[in-house]
Design an enzyme around this catalytic site. Structure first.
Site, PDB file in Angstrom:
ATOM      1  CG  ASP A 150     -29.835  16.586 -45.056  1.00 29.11           C
ATOM      2  OD1 ASP A 150     -28.955  16.634 -44.160  1.00 29.11           O
ATOM      3  OD2 ASP A 150     -30.096  17.547 -45.797  1.00 29.11           O
ATOM      4  N   GLY A 206     -31.090  18.341 -41.173  1.00 34.14           N
ATOM      5  CA  GLY A 206     -31.339  17.288 -42.145  1.00 34.14           C
ATOM      6  C   GLY A 206     -32.647  16.557 -41.955  1.00 34.14           C
ATOM      7  CB  THR A 247     -24.193  20.121 -44.667  1.00 30.75           C
ATOM      8  OG1 THR A 247     -24.728  19.489 -43.530  1.00 30.75           O
ATOM      9  CG2 THR A 247     -23.890  19.148 -45.745  1.00 30.75           C
ATOM     10  NE  ARG A 281     -29.111  14.187 -37.308  1.00 29.85           N
ATOM     11  CZ  ARG A 281     -28.713  15.057 -38.225  1.00 29.85           C
ATOM     12  NH1 ARG A 281     -27.489  15.000 -38.721  1.00 29.85           N
ATOM     13  NH2 ARG A 281     -29.536  15.976 -38.682  1.00 29.85           N
ATOM     14  CB  VAL A 282     -27.572   8.864 -40.408  1.00 28.97           C
ATOM     15  CG1 VAL A 282     -27.324   9.164 -41.884  1.00 28.97           C
ATOM     16  CG2 VAL A 282     -26.562   7.852 -39.890  1.00 28.97           C
ATOM     17  CB  THR A 302     -26.524  23.249 -45.763  1.00 30.50           C
ATOM     18  OG1 THR A 302     -27.161  24.518 -45.879  1.00 30.50           O
ATOM     19  CG2 THR A 302     -25.595  23.069 -46.922  1.00 30.50           C
ATOM     20  N   GLY A 303     -28.290  22.362 -43.409  1.00 28.98           N
ATOM     21  CA  GLY A 303     -29.223  22.726 -42.339  1.00 28.98           C
ATOM     22  C   GLY A 303     -29.757  21.483 -41.657  1.00 28.98           C
TER      23      GLY A 303
HETATM   24  N1  GLY Z   1     -27.628  18.681 -43.127  1.00 22.71           N
HETATM   25  C1  GLY Z   1     -26.748  17.972 -42.324  1.00 22.71           C
HETATM   26  C2  GLY Z   1     -27.336  17.246 -41.231  1.00 22.71           C
HETATM   27  O1  GLY Z   1     -28.459  17.492 -40.833  1.00 22.71           O
HETATM   28  O2  GLY Z   1     -26.663  16.398 -40.712  1.00 22.71           O
END
Ligand code: GLY
Length: 315
Positions: free
Chosen positions: A208, A231, A177, A205-206, A228-229
């Site tokens: 963070d 979520g 991200t 899928r959504v 980032t990473g």
């Molecule tokens: N940090 C972005 C995601 O997990 O979608």
């Protein structure tokens, strides 16, 4: 008058100069964050955001983005948005044109983008499609299993393939991200996040990035933070909000980021992969942390000729 600052996660350096140009001219942090992230979303070489982002398990690019304003804590986001290359601008439109809501997903987010007059585009580039096919199917025969009247064998194969992609870890190297945090001359603080999400994620899928307090949080009293990473980890730990709460208790930004990551690292997670976070305070202090040595974030002040890469504290 406040000295403007803009910071961002890895690969935000594509967009930070445009954001700082806005801030230098006395423009708003909201405009600066949006324009910086639009540059990132339009970067075809970046496979984790906007056009060229890696698709979900079925090969559809679904984008998440959010924006939050520090003085009002107004928040808006879109998630699982298909077919629109600049989700950060659609999120901003939710903020400004649909203030009774904070988060639109999927079909409704697309409907709203169309009503606002945003232009649709193909988001899956040839390069991203190739990466997806390699990751998902590995062989040409398997690609031929994609048909509309699948046999039980095809169905069993595809279920096994989807099980495989659910377990895939992210690619090596800078990934993920993009976060951009900006402080403007008026003293306003804004945080924005944009992503194509976890590569080959389950459709719908959504992450963070679209969830307030998880991937994005901004409170002018204390500061802004964004992640980032993976979520799912920052959603479980309400990572961005946790960092801002530590800022409120007087921690400096780097220490607050490191403390949040240390807390999240203690949660059991079979699919653990790296989480990173960065923070900016209303008086212009900034810092970041990551689980991996060599991780950096990008910084520009009004005096910067170009983005300067700063080390993140390793947790
Ligand atoms: N940090 C972005 C995601 O997990 O979608």
């Amino acid at each position: 008058m406040t000295q403007p600052v803009i910071i961002g996660s890895e690969r935000s350096e594509v967009g930070l100069p445009a954001g700082m140009a806005v801030l230098r001219d006395g423009g708003s942090a909201l405009d600066a964050v949006e324009i910086a992230l639009r540059h990132c979303e339009n970067n075809l070489e970046d496979h984790y955001v906007g056009t060229g982002g890696l698709p979900n398990a079925r090969g559809d690019v679904e984008l998440d983005a959010s924006i939050m304003i520090g003085s009002t804590r107004a928040f808006a986001a879109v998630a699982a948005l298909r077919g629109y290359p600049n989700p950060i601008s659609v999120a901003r439109a939710v903020l400004e044109k649909l203030p009774q809501h904070a988060l639109l997903v999927g079909e409704g987010a697309g409907l709203f983008a169309a009503e606002c007059g945003f232009t649709q585009a193909e988001l899956l580039t040839d390069e991203a499609r190739k990466l997806w096919r390699e990751a998902l199917l590995e062989t040409e025969e398997a690609v031929e299993g994609e048909n509309t009247d699948a046999t039980p064998g095809d169905t069993a194969y595809r279920q096994a393939a989807l099980e495989l992609v659910r377990r895939l870890t992210p690619h090596d190297g800078p990934w993920g991200t993009i976060n951009v945090l900006a402080l403007d001359r008026s003293g306003e603080l804004v945080a924005g996040v944009s992503t194509s999400g976890y590569p080959y994620k389950y459709p719908g899928r959504v992450g963070d990035s679209a969830v307030p307090g998880a991937g994005n949080y901004c409170d002018l009293r204390y500061g802004a933070a964004a992640c980032t990473g993976r979520g799912e980890l920052s959603m479980r730990g309400t990572g961005a909000r946790a960092v801002v709460e530590l800022l409120a208790r007087g921690e400096d930004p780097e220490a607050a980021c490191a403390a949040m990551l240390a807390d999240v690292a203690g949660m059991p997670d079979e699919f653990r992969s790296e989480l990173r976070v960065l923070a900016l305070t209303p008086d212009g202090r900034h810092g970041a942390a990551a689980g991996q040595a060599g991780s950096v974030y990008a910084l520009m002040t009004a005096d910067s000729a170009e983005p300067e890469m700063r080390p993140r504290r390793v947790v």
